[in-house]
Design a protein around this motif. Structure first.
Motif, PDB file in Angstrom:
ATOM      1  N   GLN A  10      61.640  67.792  86.186  1.00 46.38           N
ATOM      2  CA  GLN A  10      60.285  68.321  86.404  1.00 46.38           C
ATOM      3  C   GLN A  10      59.214  67.301  86.034  1.00 46.38           C
ATOM      4  N   LYS A  11      59.466  66.519  84.989  1.00 41.60           N
ATOM      5  CA  LYS A  11      58.498  65.490  84.579  1.00 41.60           C
ATOM      6  C   LYS A  11      58.415  64.362  85.594  1.00 41.60           C
ATOM      7  N   GLY A  12      59.441  64.247  86.430  1.00 43.66           N
ATOM      8  CA  GLY A  12      59.451  63.183  87.428  1.00 43.66           C
ATOM      9  C   GLY A  12      60.077  61.897  86.917  1.00 43.66           C
ATOM     10  N   ASP A  13      60.768  61.992  85.788  1.00 42.95           N
ATOM     11  CA  ASP A  13      61.426  60.805  85.232  1.00 42.95           C
ATOM     12  C   ASP A  13      62.485  60.266  86.194  1.00 42.95           C
ATOM     13  N   ARG A  14      62.701  58.963  86.117  1.00 37.37           N
ATOM     14  CA  ARG A  14      63.835  58.368  86.840  1.00 37.37           C
ATOM     15  C   ARG A  14      65.032  58.554  85.931  1.00 37.37           C
TER      16      ARG A  14
END
Length: 94
Positions: A10-14
């Motif tokens: 959800q945070k968009g981390d890789r």
């Protein structure tokens, strides 16, 4: 998908979602490549597909080892079977 993996997505981390089975011989080989990936991303999630059947099913896991590269909430690459460190690292650069 919940928990730490869900929050990271959800945070968009890789990140790398690595699905394994404790009885899988190929998984033991793949495990050797994880430290370099973790060094590079800082986000390798090890998921026991045998125990976490719902999560494995949500990602369409049909066999182990399966390694998935997720970036900005989107599956960028999906590798089934033993995959070399260089191939995985290259997928992170593209």
């Amino acid at each position: 998908v919940g928990g730490a993996l869900g929050r990271a997505i959800q945070k968009g981390d890789r990140l790398i979602a690595y699905f394994y089975s404790p009885t899988c011989r190929a998984c033991k080989t793949q495990e050797k490549f994880l430290p370099k990936l973790d060094e590079r991303t800082g986000s390798v999630f090890r998921i026991n597909a045998a125990k976490e059947g719902q999560i494995a099913s949500a990602f369409g896991i049909m066999g182990t080892p399966t390694t998935i590269v997720i970036e900005k909430g989107i599956i960028k690459n999906y590798f089934v079977g033993v995959t070399s460190t260089s191939k995985l690292l290259k997928s992170l650069e593209n």
